[in-house]
Design a protein around this motif. Structure first.
Motif, short mmCIF file in Angstrom:
data_model
loop_
_atom_site.label_atom_id
_atom_site.label_comp_id
_atom_site.label_asym_id
_atom_site.label_seq_id
_atom_site.Cartn_x
_atom_site.Cartn_y
_atom_site.Cartn_z
N PHE A 85 6.65 3.87 8.16
CA PHE A 85 5.57 3.39 7.63
C PHE A 85 5.70 1.91 7.08
O PHE A 85 6.82 1.79 6.77
N ARG A 86 4.69 1.25 6.65
CA ARG A 86 4.67 -0.14 6.32
C ARG A 86 4.09 -0.37 5.10
O ARG A 86 2.95 0.22 4.86
N MET A 89 2.23 -0.15 -4.96
CA MET A 89 1.19 -0.68 -5.86
C MET A 89 1.46 -1.94 -6.22
O MET A 89 2.95 -2.21 -6.53
N VAL A 90 0.57 -3.00 -5.96
CA VAL A 90 0.85 -4.47 -6.48
C VAL A 90 -0.53 -4.52 -7.51
O VAL A 90 -1.58 -4.41 -7.12
N ILE A 110 6.76 1.27 -6.78
CA ILE A 110 6.76 2.36 -5.68
C ILE A 110 6.51 3.46 -6.94
O ILE A 110 7.26 3.61 -7.86
N VAL A 111 5.76 4.35 -6.45
CA VAL A 111 5.25 5.61 -7.43
C VAL A 111 5.70 6.79 -6.44
O VAL A 111 4.92 6.90 -5.24
N VAL A 112 6.39 7.78 -6.98
CA VAL A 112 6.77 9.01 -5.84
C VAL A 112 6.29 10.09 -7.00
O VAL A 112 6.87 10.34 -8.27
N ALA A 165 -2.94 -3.96 -4.65
CA ALA A 165 -3.08 -2.92 -3.53
C ALA A 165 -2.69 -1.62 -4.33
O ALA A 165 -1.87 -1.60 -5.27
N VAL A 166 -3.26 -0.61 -3.84
CA VAL A 166 -2.76 0.80 -4.17
C VAL A 166 -2.79 1.57 -2.83
O VAL A 166 -3.73 1.92 -2.42
N GLU A 167 -1.60 1.46 -2.04
CA GLU A 167 -1.38 2.21 -0.92
C GLU A 167 -0.87 3.52 -0.98
O GLU A 167 0.19 3.89 -1.51
N ARG A 168 -1.61 4.49 -0.39
CA ARG A 168 -1.12 5.77 -0.23
C ARG A 168 -0.40 5.66 1.14
O ARG A 168 -0.84 6.20 2.42
#
Length: 108
Positions: free
Chosen positions: A6-7, A30-31, A95-97, A15-18
């Protein structure tokens, strides 16, 4: 090849990337720039939030806003009211987990 790759984005744009969204875990990147963030919401799982760069300003439940610098890992319980913001000029990267994946925990 056994592993999946994953990149993550590497810029300063919001950004909110899943990155990973499966039945086991949700992993988000998230940025946020100054005055950006997430709408106030309740955590829908246990949330592990790592500050990669910048400074996180976060209000949990009825607490005052606390600030956390890069290198900090927060563990936020299920069903906690969250108000996530970047109140500073430096770009905030998180980074959100969410574990277990939302939907597997039951409200009390």
């Amino acid at each position: 090849m056994i592993e999946q790759i994953f990149r993550l984005s590497r810029g300063n744009e919001k950004a909110v990337e899943r990155v990973i969204f499966d039945e086991n875990v949700h992993y988000l990147h998230m940025v946020f720039n100054q005055d950006e963030g997430l709408p106030e919401h309740l955590s829908n799982s246990n949330v592990y939030m790592t500050v990669i760069r910048g400074k996180l300003s976060i209000g949990l439940d009825d607490q005052e806003i606390h600030e956390y610098e890069a290198g900090t890992l927060l563990k936020i319980p299920f069903q906690t009211k969250m108000n996530v913001k970047n109140l500073h000029s430096e770009t905030l990267e998180l980074i959100v987990v969410k574990a277990p994946a939302p939907g597997t925990l039951k409200k009390e």
